[in-house]
Scaffold this active site. Structure first.
Site, PDB file in Angstrom:
ATOM      1  N   THR A  25       0.845  -1.197   0.000  1.00  0.00           N
ATOM      2  CA  THR A  25       0.000   0.000   0.000  1.00  0.00           C
ATOM      3  C   THR A  25       0.876   1.242   0.000  1.00  0.00           C
ATOM      4  O   THR A  25       1.756   1.378   0.849  1.00  0.00           O
ATOM      5  CB  THR A  25      -0.923  -0.030   1.236  1.00  0.00           C
ATOM      6  OG1 THR A  25      -1.822  -1.120   1.079  1.00  0.00           O
ATOM      7  CG2 THR A  25      -1.723   1.256   1.373  1.00  0.00           C
ATOM      8  N   GLN A  97      -3.924  -7.162  -6.675  1.00  0.00           N
ATOM      9  CA  GLN A  97      -4.457  -7.761  -5.462  1.00  0.00           C
ATOM     10  C   GLN A  97      -5.862  -7.225  -5.220  1.00  0.00           C
ATOM     11  O   GLN A  97      -6.042  -6.056  -4.857  1.00  0.00           O
ATOM     12  CB  GLN A  97      -3.555  -7.442  -4.262  1.00  0.00           C
ATOM     13  CG  GLN A  97      -3.929  -8.302  -3.062  1.00  0.00           C
ATOM     14  CD  GLN A  97      -3.354  -7.809  -1.767  1.00  0.00           C
ATOM     15  OE1 GLN A  97      -3.440  -6.609  -1.460  1.00  0.00           O
ATOM     16  NE2 GLN A  97      -2.780  -8.687  -0.979  1.00  0.00           N
ATOM     17  N   HIS A 178      -6.956 -10.953  -1.881  1.00  0.00           N
ATOM     18  CA  HIS A 178      -6.407 -10.532  -0.572  1.00  0.00           C
ATOM     19  C   HIS A 178      -7.250 -11.168   0.533  1.00  0.00           C
ATOM     20  O   HIS A 178      -8.344 -10.692   0.846  1.00  0.00           O
ATOM     21  CB  HIS A 178      -6.439  -9.010  -0.476  1.00  0.00           C
ATOM     22  CG  HIS A 178      -5.629  -8.453   0.668  1.00  0.00           C
ATOM     23  ND1 HIS A 178      -5.192  -9.219   1.728  1.00  0.00           N
ATOM     24  CD2 HIS A 178      -5.158  -7.196   0.904  1.00  0.00           C
ATOM     25  CE1 HIS A 178      -4.502  -8.450   2.575  1.00  0.00           C
ATOM     26  NE2 HIS A 178      -4.466  -7.221   2.085  1.00  0.00           N
ATOM     27  N   ASN A 181      -4.248 -10.281   6.527  1.00  0.00           N
ATOM     28  CA  ASN A 181      -4.063  -9.014   7.245  1.00  0.00           C
ATOM     29  C   ASN A 181      -5.311  -8.381   7.862  1.00  0.00           C
ATOM     30  O   ASN A 181      -5.423  -7.161   7.974  1.00  0.00           O
ATOM     31  CB  ASN A 181      -3.342  -8.002   6.347  1.00  0.00           C
ATOM     32  CG  ASN A 181      -1.968  -8.512   5.957  1.00  0.00           C
ATOM     33  OD1 ASN A 181      -1.468  -9.477   6.568  1.00  0.00           O
ATOM     34  ND2 ASN A 181      -1.348  -7.914   4.971  1.00  0.00           N
ATOM     35  N   TYR A 183      -8.452  -8.215   6.894  1.00  0.00           N
ATOM     36  CA  TYR A 183      -9.501  -7.614   6.067  1.00  0.00           C
ATOM     37  C   TYR A 183     -10.685  -8.581   5.913  1.00  0.00           C
ATOM     38  O   TYR A 183     -10.748  -9.601   6.595  1.00  0.00           O
ATOM     39  CB  TYR A 183      -8.901  -7.143   4.743  1.00  0.00           C
ATOM     40  CG  TYR A 183      -7.857  -6.064   4.984  1.00  0.00           C
ATOM     41  CD1 TYR A 183      -8.223  -4.806   5.473  1.00  0.00           C
ATOM     42  CD2 TYR A 183      -6.505  -6.319   4.808  1.00  0.00           C
ATOM     43  CE1 TYR A 183      -7.272  -3.830   5.751  1.00  0.00           C
ATOM     44  CE2 TYR A 183      -5.542  -5.344   5.078  1.00  0.00           C
ATOM     45  CZ  TYR A 183      -5.939  -4.102   5.547  1.00  0.00           C
ATOM     46  OH  TYR A 183      -5.002  -3.147   5.840  1.00  0.00           O
ATOM     47  N   ARG A 230      -3.690 -14.693  -1.015  1.00  0.00           N
ATOM     48  CA  ARG A 230      -2.730 -14.366   0.040  1.00  0.00           C
ATOM     49  C   ARG A 230      -3.349 -14.663   1.400  1.00  0.00           C
ATOM     50  O   ARG A 230      -4.465 -14.214   1.695  1.00  0.00           O
ATOM     51  CB  ARG A 230      -2.321 -12.899  -0.022  1.00  0.00           C
ATOM     52  CG  ARG A 230      -1.102 -12.605   0.862  1.00  0.00           C
ATOM     53  CD  ARG A 230      -0.581 -11.201   0.614  1.00  0.00           C
ATOM     54  NE  ARG A 230       0.826 -11.085   0.941  1.00  0.00           N
ATOM     55  CZ  ARG A 230       1.379 -10.054   1.586  1.00  0.00           C
ATOM     56  NH1 ARG A 230       0.623  -9.044   1.986  1.00  0.00           N
ATOM     57  NH2 ARG A 230       2.671 -10.020   1.830  1.00  0.00           N
ATOM     58  N   ASN A 238      -4.597  -5.441  12.126  1.00  0.00           N
ATOM     59  CA  ASN A 238      -5.956  -4.871  12.131  1.00  0.00           C
ATOM     60  C   ASN A 238      -6.892  -5.532  13.135  1.00  0.00           C
ATOM     61  O   ASN A 238      -8.085  -5.723  12.878  1.00  0.00           O
ATOM     62  CB  ASN A 238      -6.542  -4.908  10.713  1.00  0.00           C
ATOM     63  CG  ASN A 238      -5.804  -3.961   9.789  1.00  0.00           C
ATOM     64  OD1 ASN A 238      -5.691  -2.774  10.087  1.00  0.00           O
ATOM     65  ND2 ASN A 238      -5.252  -4.477   8.704  1.00  0.00           N
ATOM     66  N   GLY A 328       8.775  -7.208   0.203  1.00  0.00           N
ATOM     67  CA  GLY A 328       8.059  -5.949   0.244  1.00  0.00           C
ATOM     68  C   GLY A 328       9.009  -4.772   0.343  1.00  0.00           C
ATOM     69  O   GLY A 328       9.358  -4.146  -0.660  1.00  0.00           O
TER      70      GLY A 328
HETATM   71  C1  8OZ Z   1      -0.281  -1.018   5.157  1.00  0.00           C
HETATM   72  C2  8OZ Z   1      -1.082   0.103   5.203  1.00  0.00           C
HETATM   73  C3  8OZ Z   1      -2.357   0.042   4.719  1.00  0.00           C
HETATM   74  C4  8OZ Z   1      -2.852  -1.141   4.198  1.00  0.00           C
HETATM   75  C5  8OZ Z   1      -2.271  -4.833   4.191  1.00  0.00           C
HETATM   76  C6  8OZ Z   1      -3.262  -3.531   2.446  1.00  0.00           C
HETATM   77  O1  8OZ Z   1      -1.807  -4.874   5.313  1.00  0.00           O
HETATM   78  C7  8OZ Z   1      -2.555  -3.539   3.570  1.00  0.00           C
HETATM   79  C8  8OZ Z   1      -2.041  -2.270   4.151  1.00  0.00           C
HETATM   80  C9  8OZ Z   1      -0.763  -2.200   4.642  1.00  0.00           C
HETATM   81  O2  8OZ Z   1      -2.536  -5.863   3.566  1.00  0.00           O
END
Ligand code: 8OZ
Length: 373
Positions: A25, A97, A178, A181, A183, A230, A238, A328
């Site tokens: 990102t 992604q 995706h 992480n 989401y 992924r 998060n 990354g």
């Molecule tokens: C860092 C900042 C904002 C989003 C992820 C898409 O962690 C992100 C993300 C990473 O997968």
């Protein structure tokens, strides 16, 4: 012996080497539309075996951060087409992604200022980045989400289908789903964010249903040989929690084994942090995970990520554990990472202050080897 510089096939996608650029990102695409600076950034990195773009929201509802490029407007598809054309002209391969943030969002980013959607109405408890009406940026608490109705889930799957189609229209070689992480897909998978009592909550089988339906929807639309996924089995990113990650992910990859995917991309440990991090009661066994996937007939490339350097990447590939390694931060600072690895050259240091937002500085101005005096 196979090395990180050897070619490899990820399903239908042929890679020149096994050095992959991880999704990153960068918040440099105002109006959710890729621009010429984004073209330059990806083009500079086209010698990677595969570029995986930054997370790309499939709808406005899927959006959780300011200035990330989407896939849901004709302008965004045209913008991405310039990126994919530039990468292909350089002989590179690129997938996007496809992303739905679920509860990791803010009302100001959502359609009509509504609440973000999630499996259950449980806040993520973290921060996201927005642009204020006066144009200034700010880190703010994510907004309280509302729980999706069971009947709404078909609509979200349709959004994934359209996103995958838009990716192909934009010239991508495929997509990475995706599912990492913290989401939306992980919010369904992991117990801390999912208290549903319908067929999408409760048992592991039920919590994995949404992930598998997304996979089935996307593979049906564009062909499984162009679809990767992924996963981040143990990440706490998060605000996500799971006490039995091994059981959840063993089940998931066992199911994925029969689906013909192009690649499985595994973030080992805490994303961007401790590789040994786990939320389970024992260390997570990533080799077991891979073995279950292979036993289930999975032929996708096994791509590993998180804190790898050249030596550990070589070890992972040469030992036969990984088919490829995703980097990354090293790709942020080294557009010609493949060449630097080949030459055992020194690496540029990434500048954290310019990771998110801004312009060319810390984005397209990291020098390649030949431009170093
Ligand atoms: C860092 C900042 C904002 C989003 C992820 C898409 O962690 C992100 C993300 C990473 O997968």
């Amino acid at each position: 012996m196979t090395t990180i510089f050897d070619p490899v096939k990820f399903g239908d996608i042929e890679l020149a080497n096994r050095i992959v650029m991880a999704p990153l990102t960068r918040n440099r695409s105002p109006k959710a539309t890729p621009n010429d600076l984004n073209v330059t950034y990806y083009e500079q990195r086209a010698t990677a075996g595969l570029l995986i773009t930054e997370g790309t929201p499939i709808t406005q509802q899927a959006q959780g951060y300011a200035d990330v490029p989407g896939l849901y407007s004709p302008e965004a598809v045209s913008g991405w087409k310039k990126v994919t054309d530039a990468v292909h002209r350089k002989g590179g391969k690129i997938v996007t992604q496809i992303w739905h943030v679920g509860r990791v969002s803010h009302v100001s980013l959502q359609p009509n200022g509504g609440a973000p959607v999630a499996p259950s109405a449980i806040p993520a408890g973290g921060k996201t980045y927005i642009i204020n009406p006066d144009g200034s940026g700010a880190f703010v608490e994510t907004s309280a989400p509302r729980a999706l109705e069971t009947a709404e889930i078909a609509g979200i799957l349709e959004d994934y289908r359209k996103g995958a189609r838009a990716a192909i229209d934009a010239g991508f070689d495929g997509v990475e789903i995706h599912a990492a992480n913290g989401y939306l897909i992980e919010q369904f998978l992991k117990e801390g964010a999912n208290q549903r009592t319908d067929q999408y909550g409760g048992s592991i089988e039920n919590r994995a249903r949404f992930a598998l339906e997304v996979v089935d929807t996307v593979t049906k639309e564009i062909g499984a040989g162009r679809v990767g996924i992924r996963l981040s089995p143990t990440t706490p990113a998060n605000g996500i929690t799971e006490t039995k990650p091994q059981e959840v992910y063993n089940y998931l990859v066992n199911e994925l084994g029969s689906r013909g995917l192009s690649f499985i991309h595994v973030v080992e440990g805490a994303t961007g942090g401790d590789r040994d991090f786990t939320q389970g009661d024992k260390p997570f066994d990533y080799h077991e995970l891979k073995n279950i996937y292979r036993k289930a007939g999975g032929t996708g490339a096994w791509v590993v990520n998180n804190g790898y350097i050249k030596d550990s990447a070589e070890q992972a590939v040469e030992s036969g554990y990984a088919d490829a390694v995703a980097f990354g931060k090293l790709f942020i600072a080294n557009p010609d990472l493949v060449e630097r690895f080949k030459d055992n050259a020194a690496l540029n240091e990434p500048d954290k202050a310019t990771f998110y937002g801004g312009g060319a500085k810390g984005y397209t101005d990291y020098p390649a080897l030949e431009t170093v005096a």
